[in-house]
Design a protein around this motif. Structure first.
Motif, short mmCIF file in Angstrom:
data_model
loop_
_atom_site.label_atom_id
_atom_site.label_comp_id
_atom_site.label_asym_id
_atom_site.label_seq_id
_atom_site.Cartn_x
_atom_site.Cartn_y
_atom_site.Cartn_z
N PRO A 80 13.42 49.67 24.09
CA PRO A 80 12.18 49.74 23.31
C PRO A 80 11.63 48.35 23.02
N ALA A 81 10.34 48.26 22.81
CA ALA A 81 9.71 46.99 22.47
C ALA A 81 10.37 46.39 21.23
N GLY A 82 10.65 45.09 21.29
CA GLY A 82 11.28 44.41 20.17
C GLY A 82 12.79 44.50 20.14
N THR A 83 13.39 45.22 21.09
CA THR A 83 14.85 45.35 21.17
C THR A 83 15.37 44.49 22.31
N PRO A 84 16.34 43.61 22.06
CA PRO A 84 16.86 42.78 23.15
C PRO A 84 17.52 43.63 24.23
N GLY A 85 17.30 43.24 25.47
CA GLY A 85 17.97 43.87 26.59
C GLY A 85 19.27 43.16 26.91
N ASN A 86 19.82 43.45 28.06
CA ASN A 86 21.10 42.86 28.45
C ASN A 86 20.92 41.45 28.99
N ALA A 87 21.79 40.56 28.58
CA ALA A 87 21.87 39.21 29.13
C ALA A 87 23.33 38.79 29.08
N LEU A 88 23.90 38.44 30.24
CA LEU A 88 25.33 38.15 30.34
C LEU A 88 25.53 36.78 30.97
N ASP A 89 26.14 35.86 30.21
CA ASP A 89 26.45 34.52 30.71
C ASP A 89 27.82 34.51 31.37
N ILE A 90 28.09 33.40 32.11
CA ILE A 90 29.37 33.32 32.81
C ILE A 90 29.83 31.87 32.92
N GLY A 91 31.16 31.70 32.95
CA GLY A 91 31.79 30.40 33.15
C GLY A 91 33.25 30.61 33.51
N VAL A 92 34.03 29.52 33.52
CA VAL A 92 35.43 29.66 33.92
C VAL A 92 36.28 28.58 33.24
N GLU A 122 25.20 16.31 26.37
CA GLU A 122 25.29 17.76 26.55
C GLU A 122 24.40 18.43 25.52
N GLU A 123 23.80 19.55 25.86
CA GLU A 123 23.19 20.38 24.83
C GLU A 123 24.20 21.47 24.47
N VAL A 124 24.81 21.31 23.33
CA VAL A 124 25.84 22.24 22.86
C VAL A 124 25.11 23.47 22.35
N THR A 125 25.22 24.57 23.10
CA THR A 125 24.36 25.73 22.90
C THR A 125 25.17 26.86 22.29
N THR A 126 25.21 26.90 20.96
CA THR A 126 25.96 27.94 20.26
C THR A 126 25.06 29.15 20.01
N ARG A 127 25.62 30.18 19.42
CA ARG A 127 24.84 31.36 19.06
C ARG A 127 24.07 31.17 17.76
N ASN A 128 24.27 30.04 17.09
CA ASN A 128 23.57 29.77 15.83
C ASN A 128 22.78 28.47 15.87
N GLY A 129 22.37 28.05 17.06
CA GLY A 129 21.56 26.87 17.21
C GLY A 129 22.11 25.92 18.26
N HIS A 130 21.23 25.00 18.70
CA HIS A 130 21.58 24.05 19.75
C HIS A 130 21.59 22.64 19.18
N HIS A 171 13.73 25.14 14.56
CA HIS A 171 13.00 26.35 14.16
C HIS A 171 12.48 27.12 15.36
N ALA A 172 13.06 26.91 16.53
CA ALA A 172 12.67 27.68 17.71
C ALA A 172 12.95 29.16 17.49
N THR A 173 12.14 29.99 18.10
CA THR A 173 12.21 31.43 17.84
C THR A 173 13.06 32.19 18.86
N CYS A 174 13.57 31.53 19.90
CA CYS A 174 14.39 32.25 20.88
C CYS A 174 15.71 32.67 20.24
N ILE A 175 16.32 33.71 20.77
CA ILE A 175 17.55 34.25 20.20
C ILE A 175 18.64 33.19 20.25
N GLY A 176 19.25 32.92 19.10
CA GLY A 176 20.33 31.95 19.03
C GLY A 176 19.88 30.50 18.93
N CYS A 177 18.57 30.24 18.93
CA CYS A 177 18.07 28.86 18.95
C CYS A 177 17.87 28.28 17.55
#
Length: 503
Positions: A81-93, A246-254, A297-303
């Motif tokens: 639905p509009a306004g609901t985040p869809g799937n996004a899956l990151d990867i690393g090793v 590095e841009e340390v990219t956490t779930r609560n800001g970069h 104050h960026a509006t992207c998720i986790g930013c």
């Protein structure tokens, strides 16, 4: 090809790494090299529900004699639905040294920018670190950035190729100094992305664009990886200092780690509630870098920045083309300045960077212009840390802000004019490269002066008189003509403050 099914909850375990909760799935095993030549592939499938932990680890038992690891993955993207985040899956090793917080076993991260990667002793996909493929339990790290209400179904394919390893070439890094002009104003862009994270430009393309933009220095700042560090050496020169970070990219800001020692990796696997950020901010400083929260104050998720500013050496107030969230960040930073002068504590300087990823992003828009003793890593960092800097939309814009007292005392950006509270002070701004822009002098009392538009030549001098009792600091904003009404126009440039008074 063999297949494993990780669906459901019967074959997984939740554990805590000392930071965010993580999910470890069943181990994927491979036959040894003695069982025959040729690559071997295993496929893993599973579904992650909404509310999954931040990181999901797939252990892989790697036998001896493996030359290369190759991983690819796919996942579903159902309609939401509009306004609901869809799937996004990151990867690393992570390699056989483990997934412990701090990243000792870190071997690479591509976030959501790639659907496959490989690594071996002599080469690796951008974002990943070449090196020996040693025997032991490796971990594929999945990061469910967002999960749709239907869940996230994925398929992970792991291929091991056996054989003699290639030779690992020792990395070469760019020098810590360029030719420079002695004590001067140097222009830089400290937040850039290449193909080593989610950018589309090579380091060579970025270096060429930096030179074309009139920059003197740049900082490598890939998301959650230091893999680019070894790819800048041939691109530096007497005319361009290349810092590593590095841009340390956490779930609560970069946060940008600016100018760290070559090869420094900074972990990102924690949230504000985990009380881990201070540890990694200290790591950045031990590695010779600065801690710079990015686009707070960026509006992207986790930013949006949620760690506070107690560990910040500077803050990125202007990120890329000027937008409403930059206006909020500027106002928030000004509020921090007011609090610092009222409480008598240290202040945090402001910066601006392009965060350029791909065309049409403009390298050097904006740029931080730093007064430094020379074009070296340490001198540039000291200028930034001291707030001897301003931010401009391009190399066309130049500013000179000074404050002078009645007995010839004077101070510039980031400095203090030590005068009595009632001593008359003249604030002077010299501008070039800003046609039809207006000048605003901002103090701890707010905007106290706005000039008429500058001439079409873009050059001019604006003066304003005040006292330390009326203005504890003065900073300048250069703004384009407003599109409508009383709203301020977009920034063309702004300065860090000049402080007035004897403290």
């Amino acid at each position: 090809m063999c297949e494993d099914d990780h669906a459901g909850i019967g074959r997984r375990a939740v554990f805590v790494t000392g930071a965010a909760a993580a999910l470890t799935l069943a181990t994927v095993s491979f036959a040894s090299a003695a069982d025959g030549p040729g690559p071997r592939t295993r496929t893993v499938r599973g579904t992650l529900p909404p509310g999954s932990p931040d990181f999901v680890y797939v252990p892989v038992d790697v036998p001896s004699g493996v030359r290369e690891i190759r991983v690819s993955y796919t996942y579903d993207r159902p309609a939401v639905p509009a306004g609901t985040p869809g799937n996004a899956l990151d990867i690393g090793v992570f390699d056989e040294r483990g997934t412990e917080l701090g990243g000792r076993g870190f071997r690479g991260w591509s976030g959501g920018a790639r659907s496959e990667f490989f690594l071996r002793a002599d080469d690796a996909t951008p974002g990943y670190v070449p090196g020996p493929v040693r025997a032991g339990t490796w971990h594929i790290a999945l990061g469910p950035y967002t999960v749709a209400p239907q869940g996230l179904s994925y398929e992970l394919t792991i291929t091991l190729t056996y054989g003699e390893p290639g030779e690992t070439v020792p990395p070469v890094y760019p020098p810590r100094r360029a030719k420079g002009r002695g004590r001067a104003w140097y222009r830089g862009d400290c937040h850039l992305h290449s193909v080593h994270s989610d950018g589309r430009r090579t380091p060579a393309e970025i270096a060429a664009l930096a030179r074309a933009a009139g920059l003197d220095f740049i900082n490598s700042s890939e998301h959650n990886t230091h893999s680019a560090h070894a790819h800048w050496a041939d691109l530096a020169g007497d005319d361009l200092l290349i810092l590593l970070g590095e841009e340390v990219t956490t779930r609560n800001g970069h946060v940008v780690a600016l100018g760290t020692d070559p090869g420094t990796f900074v972990d990102w696997r924690y949230r504000a509630r985990d009380n881990r950020f201070g540890r990694f901010a200290r790591q950045v400083r031990r590695a010779g870098g600065l801690v710079v929260p990015a686009h707070p104050h960026a509006t992207c998720i986790g930013c949006n920045w949620k760690f506070g500013f107690g560990e910040a050496d500077a803050v990125e107030v202007w990120n890329g083309p000027y937008t409403p969230d930059d206006e909020v960040a500027l106002a928030d930073w000004d509020g921090m300045l007011v609090a610092s002068v009222r409480e008598g504590r240290d202040w945090i300087p402001a910066m601006g960077s392009s965060d350029a990823h791909r065309d049409p992003d403009t390298v050097g828009h904006p740029q931080t212009v730093v007064l430094a003793d020379d074009l070296t890593r340490e001198a540039i960092q000291e200028g930034i840390r001291a707030g001897r800097s301003y931010v401009a939309e391009s190399a066309k814009v130049s500013l000179a802000l000074t404050a002078s007292g009645g007995r010839g005392e004077h101070a510039g950006i980031g400095e203090r004019l030590r005068v009595d509270a009632d001593t008359p002070v003249t604030v002077r701004l010299e501008v070039s490269g800003a046609p039809r822009c207006t000048v605003r002098f901002v103090t701890d009392q707010g905007v106290l002066f706005t000039s008429a538009p500058l001439p079409v030549s873009g050059s001019g001098v604006v003066e304003w008189r005040t006292t330390a009792s009326y203005a504890a600091y003065v900073r300048a904003e250069l703004r384009h003509e407003a599109a409508a009404g009383p709203l301020p126009g977009a920034l063309a440039a702004f300065t860090n403050p000049v402080f007035l008074g004897r403290e």
